[in-house]
Scaffold this active site. Structure first.
Site, PDB file in Angstrom:
ATOM      1  CB  ALA A  86      -0.948  -0.022   1.205  1.00  0.00           C
ATOM      2  NE  ARG A 141      -0.634  10.051 -10.242  1.00  0.00           N
ATOM      3  CZ  ARG A 141      -0.814   9.297  -9.168  1.00  0.00           C
ATOM      4  NH1 ARG A 141      -0.093   9.548  -8.074  1.00  0.00           N
ATOM      5  NH2 ARG A 141      -1.689   8.330  -9.147  1.00  0.00           N
ATOM      6  CD  GLU A 150       6.727  -7.346  -1.326  1.00  0.00           C
ATOM      7  OE1 GLU A 150       6.600  -8.322  -0.553  1.00  0.00           O
ATOM      8  OE2 GLU A 150       6.545  -6.160  -0.977  1.00  0.00           O
ATOM      9  CB  CYS A 190      -8.842  -5.509   4.803  1.00  0.00           C
ATOM     10  SG  CYS A 190      -7.760  -4.390   5.735  1.00  0.00           S
ATOM     11  CB  VAL A 250      16.072  -4.620   1.998  1.00  0.00           C
ATOM     12  CG1 VAL A 250      17.081  -3.658   2.632  1.00  0.00           C
ATOM     13  CG2 VAL A 250      15.779  -4.198   0.562  1.00  0.00           C
ATOM     14  CG  ASP A 307       0.561  -1.293   8.204  1.00  0.00           C
ATOM     15  OD1 ASP A 307      -0.084  -0.230   8.216  1.00  0.00           O
ATOM     16  OD2 ASP A 307       0.077  -2.376   7.811  1.00  0.00           O
ATOM     17  CG  ASN A 333      -3.436   2.967   0.247  1.00  0.00           C
ATOM     18  OD1 ASN A 333      -2.965   2.811  -0.868  1.00  0.00           O
ATOM     19  ND2 ASN A 333      -3.968   1.967   0.938  1.00  0.00           N
ATOM     20  CD1 TRP A 366     -34.993  14.750  18.267  1.00  0.00           C
ATOM     21  CD2 TRP A 366     -33.016  15.772  18.088  1.00  0.00           C
ATOM     22  NE1 TRP A 366     -35.187  16.057  18.617  1.00  0.00           N
ATOM     23  CE2 TRP A 366     -33.987  16.722  18.524  1.00  0.00           C
ATOM     24  CE3 TRP A 366     -31.702  16.202  17.904  1.00  0.00           C
ATOM     25  CZ2 TRP A 366     -33.672  18.048  18.770  1.00  0.00           C
ATOM     26  CZ3 TRP A 366     -31.386  17.526  18.144  1.00  0.00           C
ATOM     27  CH2 TRP A 366     -32.367  18.433  18.573  1.00  0.00           C
TER      28      TRP A 366
END
Length: 444
Positions: free
Chosen positions: A10, A21, A33, A43, A81, A283, A305, A433
């Protein structure tokens, strides 16, 4: 310019796309990775067990080939790594495919390595049939085990988010499910009286609950056959251990990088670490908690993210600060929605707030239209009535209320401010309410 990112999920890939960009053709983006998968929704994994999500492939947002071919990112898999040298600005590790070492120089580095499940040192933890759930390979192993061994009883160690989602999905495929929890309740982030609603739901759905017992070991001949706690023994055909997570930061020198007590990387609002040209996000990094007004560690995909995007912007020179978290989360547990944000009563007390609480049981919609009970709890400062947190449990409507409350917390609103909100009303959706306002009236 060479940008190196450790971690392909993420936060790492949010940053990579942001950098892409802003980069030029001469810039190089390398992502490393350890596993085989990029950008997937962790999730959603528990729902693959029941078939509500058809396959682990369905939770992959973008296959690694898309990053390589469409976006021109040098996205590498099976690259673990093992060290970062800030003086030489080099990351080093092992290519797990051929067991060959590698070294890569960087101009800017982002550490986005996430977390891993805590693996306790209980005897028998490596027996066949014992799993954890965090990754796609983890989930595939559980499903393969379910299909090949056809276990009847599944024991889940840990009653947090993942444990409860696994429990629901295991029941959906007809397994006898037992949850063993070291504390007195499920879902420790919420208060006991709200958790009790989950206990009642679990029992109605045939889930066996064991509280205040500590697992000591597993027993079995090659495959798990029994869970032994400090108070009893429980036969089982499969066990899933999800008792928490730990940041993947063991490869960092704690004498060089500033880490908190849990091993999460300390960062400032621009996601900068204490080392020049090194950022961290997701995380594996701390989150600034706006309510506590201090760093926190609440690993969630939404935060990862956001932090990844912000880290990417800052890495390429577009200054953007992370505004912090409130601690908002929601869980589906059989027929109940369970949501919380801000501080629980337990947290408010431990942090020394002069707080008060109000709890109500009401209806999520107009009572004459339908009966949809909703339990709601607000935590607020006594004198100022400033909101500190809230929890909602019900069959519908908890998501709407917790999001309104999270917005109110972000803007430092009080219970009086809640009463002034112009919220949507129609009998199928609300009463005149809103439940939040019903609760707020009781604080006047």
């Amino acid at each position: 310019m060479r940008y190196v990112i450790i971690g392909g999920d993420a936060s790492g890939m949010s940053a990579a796309m942001q950098i892409k960009r802003e980069s030029t053709q001469d810039d190089q983006i390398i992502t490393l990775e350890k596993g085989d998968y990029y950008s997937y929704g962790q999730c959603g994994l528990p729902y693959v067990i029941s078939g509500d999500v058809q396959s682990t492939d369905d939770v992959i947002a973008k296959p690694v080939e898309v990053f390589r071919q469409k976006h021109g990112i040098d996205a590498r898999t099976q690259h673990e790594v093992t060290a970062v040298d800030p003086n030489k600005q080099v990351v080093s590790g092992v290519n797990l495919e051929n067991d060959e070492p590698f070294e890569i120089e960087y101009d800017k580095l982002l550490i986005a390595t996430g977390v891993r499940p805590v693996k306790p040192d209980w005897d028998g933890i490596d027996l066949n049939g014992i799993h954890s759930m965090k990754t796609i390979p983890d989930t595939n192993k559980i499903i393969t085990d379910l299909q090949s061994e056809e276990p009847e009883t599944v024991t889940i160690i840990g009653g947090g988010f993942i444990g409860l989602e696994i429990a629901e999905n295991m029941r959906e495929i007809g397994k006898h499910v037992r949850i063993i929890q070291a504390s007195q309740q499920l879902m420790n982030p919420i208060d006991y009286e709200m958790a009790k609603l989950l206990h009642d739901e679990a029992e109605q759905q045939g889930v066996e609950l064991i509280f205040n017992e500590f697992v000591q070991r597993f027993e079995g001949d090659q495959r798990v056959e029994k869970v032994v706690t400090d108070q009893g023994e429980y036969p089982t055909d499969q066990a899933i251990v999800n008792i928490g997570v730990k940041p993947n930061t063991d490869f960092l020198d704690p004498n060089v990088f500033d880490l908190n007590d849990q091993g999460a990387i300390l960062v400032n609002e621009y996601m900068e670490t204490n080392i020049n040209n090194v950022h961290a996000a997701g995380d594996c990094a701390v989150d600034y908690n706006r309510v506590k007004q201090q760093n926190d560690f609440i690993p969630l995909g939404t935060t990862a993210n956001k932090q990844g995007m912000i880290a990417g912007m800052n890495i390429v020179g577009r200054e953007k600060s992370f505004q912090g978290i409130i601690g908002t989360s929601i869980l589906k547990f059989f027929t109940l929605d369970v949501a919380r944000t801000g501080l629980s009563e337990k947290e408010a007390e431990s942090l020394g707030f002069d707080y008060r609480v109000v709890s109500i049981k009401t209806n999520a919609v107009a009572g004459y239209y339908d009966q949809q009970p909703l339990h709601l709890k607000l935590v607020y400062e006594q004198d100022s009535r400033k909101l500190l947190g809230g929890q909602a449990v019900g069959t519908t409507g908890a998501d709407k209320r917790i999001d309104v409350l999270a917005t109110a917390l972000y803007h430092n609103m009080s219970t009086v401010d809640l009463l002034n909100l112009d919220l949507a009303y129609s009998p199928p959706y609300n009463g005149v309410w809103d439940p939040l306002q019903q609760a707020a009236k009781k604080t006047l």
